[in-house]
Design a protein around this motif. Structure first.
Motif, short mmCIF file in Angstrom:
data_model
loop_
_atom_site.label_atom_id
_atom_site.label_comp_id
_atom_site.label_asym_id
_atom_site.label_seq_id
_atom_site.Cartn_x
_atom_site.Cartn_y
_atom_site.Cartn_z
N LEU A 192 0.78 -1.06 0.04
CA LEU A 192 0.06 0.02 0.00
C LEU A 192 0.93 1.35 -0.17
N GLN A 194 0.68 5.64 -0.73
CA GLN A 194 -0.18 6.89 -1.10
C GLN A 194 0.06 7.31 -2.41
N ALA A 195 -1.00 7.92 -3.06
CA ALA A 195 -0.66 8.67 -4.36
C ALA A 195 0.48 9.61 -4.36
N PRO A 249 -3.94 6.45 -7.91
CA PRO A 249 -4.72 5.45 -7.76
C PRO A 249 -5.01 4.58 -8.74
N THR A 301 -3.19 0.83 -9.29
CA THR A 301 -3.66 -0.16 -8.28
C THR A 301 -3.89 -1.28 -9.48
N THR A 333 -1.32 -1.31 -4.24
CA THR A 333 -2.70 -0.41 -3.86
C THR A 333 -2.25 0.99 -3.60
N VAL A 334 -2.69 1.73 -4.52
CA VAL A 334 -2.23 3.03 -4.34
C VAL A 334 -3.60 3.98 -3.78
N SER A 335 -3.48 4.58 -2.78
CA SER A 335 -4.55 5.19 -2.12
C SER A 335 -4.58 6.72 -2.40
N SER A 336 -5.69 7.34 -2.66
CA SER A 336 -5.75 8.95 -2.72
C SER A 336 -5.83 9.59 -1.57
#
Length: 122
Positions: free
Chosen positions: A11, A13-14, A88, A91, A119-122
């Protein structure tokens, strides 16, 4: 044959970066042209890029040029994917693949790893 095992997913972050690795075992790693592919949820698998046996020549999907870099270390039997400025939409499950065929940009792969999830979170 070659066995391929991806690692380095997770995981992030963007805007962040991640480096994936693909460890190869079996036949001489430098015999293979290699590639990275990805499959996002609900979508078909797509090519990220490919690299020839020596690492001197690479090809990238147009949408990823400038953000993703493929490299290899034949002494370590390892393929890498450096991913920068992640979004994101990056992902996906990322797969490495190999072929004994001569390299060309979208060369068909014969051997596949099981993938690693990014997984890239916004």
């Amino acid at each position: 044959q070659v066995q391929l095992v991806e690692s380095g997913g997770g995981l992030v972050q963007a805007g962040g970066s991640l480096r994936l690795s693909c460890a190869a075992s079996g036949r001489t790693f430098s015999s293979y042209a290699m590639g990275w592919f990805r499959q996002a949820p609900g979508k078909e698998r797509e090519l990220v890029g490919t690299i020839n046996w020596s690492g001197a020549t690479t090809y990238y999907a147009d949408s990823l040029k400038g953000r993703f870099t493929i490299s290899r270390d034949n002494a370590k039997n390892t393929l890498y994917l450096q991913m920068n400025s992640l979004k994101p939409e990056d992902t996906a499950v990322y797969y490495c693949a190999a072929t004994l065929s001569s390299w060309y940009p979208r060369v068909t792969m014969d051997y596949w790893g099981k993938g690693t999830l990014v997984t890239v979170s916004s």
